[in-house]
Motif scaffolding. Structure first.
Motif, mmCIF file in Angstrom:
data_model
loop_
_atom_site.group_PDB
_atom_site.id
_atom_site.type_symbol
_atom_site.label_atom_id
_atom_site.label_comp_id
_atom_site.label_asym_id
_atom_site.label_seq_id
_atom_site.Cartn_x
_atom_site.Cartn_y
_atom_site.Cartn_z
ATOM 1 N N SER A 127 -72.638 44.140 50.317
ATOM 2 C CA SER A 127 -73.491 45.235 50.780
ATOM 3 C C SER A 127 -72.642 46.156 51.637
ATOM 4 O O SER A 127 -71.456 45.917 51.870
ATOM 5 C CB SER A 127 -74.668 44.684 51.593
ATOM 6 O OG SER A 127 -74.196 44.079 52.795
ATOM 7 N N SER A 128 -73.265 47.221 52.131
ATOM 8 C CA SER A 128 -72.537 48.126 53.021
ATOM 9 C C SER A 128 -72.143 47.413 54.316
ATOM 10 O O SER A 128 -71.136 47.751 54.932
ATOM 11 C CB SER A 128 -73.400 49.357 53.329
ATOM 12 O OG SER A 128 -74.627 48.969 53.945
ATOM 13 N N TRP A 129 -72.911 46.395 54.709
ATOM 14 C CA TRP A 129 -72.569 45.621 55.888
ATOM 15 C C TRP A 129 -71.320 44.766 55.632
ATOM 16 O O TRP A 129 -70.451 44.649 56.490
ATOM 17 C CB TRP A 129 -73.741 44.732 56.297
ATOM 18 C CG TRP A 129 -74.910 45.500 56.822
ATOM 19 C CD1 TRP A 129 -75.693 46.383 56.124
ATOM 20 C CD2 TRP A 129 -75.418 45.471 58.150
ATOM 21 N NE1 TRP A 129 -76.666 46.904 56.928
ATOM 22 C CE2 TRP A 129 -76.543 46.358 58.191
ATOM 23 C CE3 TRP A 129 -75.076 44.785 59.307
ATOM 24 C CZ2 TRP A 129 -77.286 46.564 59.337
ATOM 25 C CZ3 TRP A 129 -75.830 44.988 60.459
ATOM 26 C CH2 TRP A 129 -76.915 45.869 60.470
ATOM 27 N N GLY A 130 -71.248 44.192 54.457
ATOM 28 C CA GLY A 130 -70.055 43.426 54.104
ATOM 29 C C GLY A 130 -68.831 44.306 53.976
ATOM 30 O O GLY A 130 -67.720 43.903 54.360
ATOM 31 N N LEU A 131 -69.003 45.515 53.435
ATOM 32 C CA LEU A 131 -67.889 46.452 53.336
ATOM 33 C C LEU A 131 -67.413 46.873 54.725
ATOM 34 O O LEU A 131 -66.198 46.955 54.973
ATOM 35 C CB LEU A 131 -68.320 47.677 52.523
ATOM 36 C CG LEU A 131 -67.298 48.803 52.382
ATOM 37 C CD1 LEU A 131 -66.056 48.304 51.639
ATOM 38 C CD2 LEU A 131 -67.905 49.998 51.648
ATOM 39 N N HIS A 132 -68.353 47.102 55.617
ATOM 40 C CA HIS A 132 -67.981 47.499 56.979
ATOM 41 C C HIS A 132 -67.191 46.387 57.681
ATOM 42 O O HIS A 132 -66.291 46.672 58.491
ATOM 43 C CB HIS A 132 -69.237 47.837 57.779
ATOM 44 C CG HIS A 132 -68.957 48.371 59.149
ATOM 45 N ND1 HIS A 132 -68.651 49.697 59.382
ATOM 46 C CD2 HIS A 132 -68.923 47.769 60.367
ATOM 47 C CE1 HIS A 132 -68.445 49.879 60.677
ATOM 48 N NE2 HIS A 132 -68.607 48.723 61.300
ATOM 49 N N GLN A 133 -67.502 45.149 57.368
ATOM 50 C CA GLN A 133 -66.767 44.041 57.975
ATOM 51 C C GLN A 133 -65.289 44.080 57.602
ATOM 52 O O GLN A 133 -64.422 43.712 58.407
ATOM 53 C CB GLN A 133 -67.382 42.699 57.543
ATOM 54 C CG GLN A 133 -66.735 41.490 58.205
ATOM 55 C CD GLN A 133 -67.180 40.187 57.582
ATOM 56 O OE1 GLN A 133 -67.449 40.108 56.375
ATOM 57 N NE2 GLN A 133 -67.267 39.139 58.387
ATOM 58 N N ASN A 147 -68.475 34.559 59.482
ATOM 59 C CA ASN A 147 -68.073 34.201 58.119
ATOM 60 C C ASN A 147 -69.264 34.433 57.196
ATOM 61 O O ASN A 147 -70.091 33.542 56.991
ATOM 62 C CB ASN A 147 -67.620 32.738 58.066
ATOM 63 C CG ASN A 147 -67.185 32.315 56.673
ATOM 64 O OD1 ASN A 147 -66.750 33.135 55.870
ATOM 65 N ND2 ASN A 147 -67.304 31.038 56.376
ATOM 66 N N PHE A 148 -69.348 35.661 56.653
ATOM 67 C CA PHE A 148 -70.476 36.006 55.806
ATOM 68 C C PHE A 148 -70.452 35.146 54.534
ATOM 69 O O PHE A 148 -69.424 35.039 53.863
ATOM 70 C CB PHE A 148 -70.446 37.479 55.419
ATOM 71 C CG PHE A 148 -70.652 38.423 56.579
ATOM 72 C CD1 PHE A 148 -70.808 37.949 57.867
ATOM 73 C CD2 PHE A 148 -70.695 39.795 56.378
ATOM 74 C CE1 PHE A 148 -71.006 38.816 58.940
ATOM 75 C CE2 PHE A 148 -70.896 40.672 57.440
ATOM 76 C CZ PHE A 148 -71.048 40.178 58.720
ATOM 77 N N PRO A 198 -81.954 46.084 44.829
ATOM 78 C CA PRO A 198 -82.443 44.920 45.580
ATOM 79 C C PRO A 198 -81.345 43.982 46.056
ATOM 80 O O PRO A 198 -81.553 43.241 47.015
ATOM 81 C CB PRO A 198 -83.366 44.224 44.571
ATOM 82 C CG PRO A 198 -82.904 44.683 43.233
ATOM 83 C CD PRO A 198 -82.410 46.070 43.422
ATOM 84 N N ILE A 199 -80.181 44.002 45.412
ATOM 85 C CA ILE A 199 -79.119 43.083 45.834
ATOM 86 C C ILE A 199 -78.226 43.692 46.908
ATOM 87 O O ILE A 199 -77.275 43.057 47.359
ATOM 88 C CB ILE A 199 -78.250 42.662 44.627
ATOM 89 C CG1 ILE A 199 -77.533 43.879 44.032
ATOM 90 C CG2 ILE A 199 -79.071 41.930 43.594
ATOM 91 C CD1 ILE A 199 -76.517 43.506 42.954
ATOM 92 N N GLY A 200 -78.519 44.920 47.336
ATOM 93 C CA GLY A 200 -77.644 45.609 48.274
ATOM 94 C C GLY A 200 -78.092 45.547 49.721
ATOM 95 O O GLY A 200 -77.531 46.252 50.559
ATOM 96 N N GLY A 201 -79.090 44.713 50.030
ATOM 97 C CA GLY A 201 -79.536 44.602 51.411
ATOM 98 C C GLY A 201 -78.467 43.989 52.296
ATOM 99 O O GLY A 201 -77.724 43.099 51.877
ATOM 100 N N GLY A 202 -78.400 44.438 53.520
ATOM 101 C CA GLY A 202 -77.380 43.922 54.428
ATOM 102 C C GLY A 202 -77.638 42.506 54.882
ATOM 103 O O GLY A 202 -76.712 41.794 55.294
ATOM 104 N N VAL A 203 -78.898 42.062 54.828
ATOM 105 C CA VAL A 203 -79.274 40.719 55.271
ATOM 106 C C VAL A 203 -80.176 40.097 54.210
ATOM 107 O O VAL A 203 -81.033 40.773 53.632
ATOM 108 C CB VAL A 203 -80.011 40.770 56.630
ATOM 109 C CG1 VAL A 203 -80.478 39.381 57.049
ATOM 110 C CG2 VAL A 203 -79.113 41.359 57.707
#
Length: 257
Positions: A127-133, A147-148, A198-203
């Motif tokens: 997700s965009s949250w994982g990319l930001h990490q 550790n996502f 639907p699979i792009g949620g940050g959580v």
């Protein structure tokens, strides 16, 4: 265990606009799902700052962890809780910020009663949250130091332990921007993302149930037992006829004279 530096980073991050946005989303989910789970004992493991059991109606609810404010001081790897004694366990990002998440899941499986439930929330690396990490320079700050764990991997871990996933949801489609102005502008992405991406949620949020083979729930039988038919009553004349017939060596077909 969350060290003092990371715990301080958590408190600072929750004071930001994106931190409040995440907390709002998670509270809404936990409030909606735990209110319909019944039993006697419920435990939230770690993060005592968040009372995610507040809408649950079980008589005994507590937080177990090593952080200040926990109801029970306990390591998630080795919980001082009896086996098969807990109806509901919450893991709000616990598996991402503690080492050896497999052992934590094994402990949760041990303390859950048969048909007990576990609710997990975790950051989605895809997700965009994982990319930001991956691109942020604040890799030692919360939550980017965690550790996502990918959603398919989490489901595999649960399945290996005999925990069947029966409910799932993704949320926090807004990118982790730091401005309240941009968060307000991007609020439309919650409804749009849930429908179109639907699979792009940050959580992600998962609920799983512990099943054990060979178990069968015995229910009481409240129906009245079937009535047995009583034998027809015989009169004195019938008994005399049968006695005479037996004495003469004949059957029951006797005619009266």
């Amino acid at each position: 265990m969350l060290n003092s530096t990371l715990h301080q980073s958590l408190q600072q991050w929750l004071g930001t606009a994106i931190g409040q946005y995440l907390l709002e989303q998670e509270r809404a989910f936990y409030d909606s799902i735990v209110s319909d789970i019944f039993g006697y004992n419920a435990v939230q493991i770690s993060f005592p700052e968040f009372d995610f059991l507040r809408s649950n109606r079980m008589p005994f609810r507590f937080v177990a962890g090593l952080e200040k404010g926990s109801s029970a001081y306990a390591h998630p790897h080795l919980l001082p809780i009896g086996s098969r004694s807990i109806d509901l366990v919450l893991l709000p990002h616990t598996l991402e910020f503690f080492p050896n998440p497999h052992q934590i899941l094994r402990e949760v499986h041990r303390i859950l009663i048969p048909e007990g439930k576990i609710v997990i929330s975790g950051f989605n690396p895809f997700s965009s949250w994982g990319l930001h990490q991956h691109i942020t320079t604040s890799k030692n700050q919360f939550p980017w130091c965690g550790n996502f764990i990918a959603l398919p991997r989490m489901k595999d871990w649960l399945e290996l332990l005999g925990l069947e996933t029966n409910t799932g949801k993704l949320g926090c489609y807004i990118p982790p921007c730091g401005s309240e102005k941009w968060i307000s502008r991007l609020r439309f992405m919650e409804a749009a993302g849930d429908r179109w991406w639907p699979i792009g949620g940050g959580v992600y949020f998962l609920q799983a149930v512990k099943h054990e083979r060979g178990m069968r729930i015995l229910k009481p039988c409240w129906e009245n037992p079937p009535k047995t038919r009583s034998a027809p009553a015989t009169t004195q004349v019938d008994r005399q006829i049968n006695s005479d017939a037996v004495g003469k060596g004949v059957g029951n077909n006797v005619k009266l004279k």
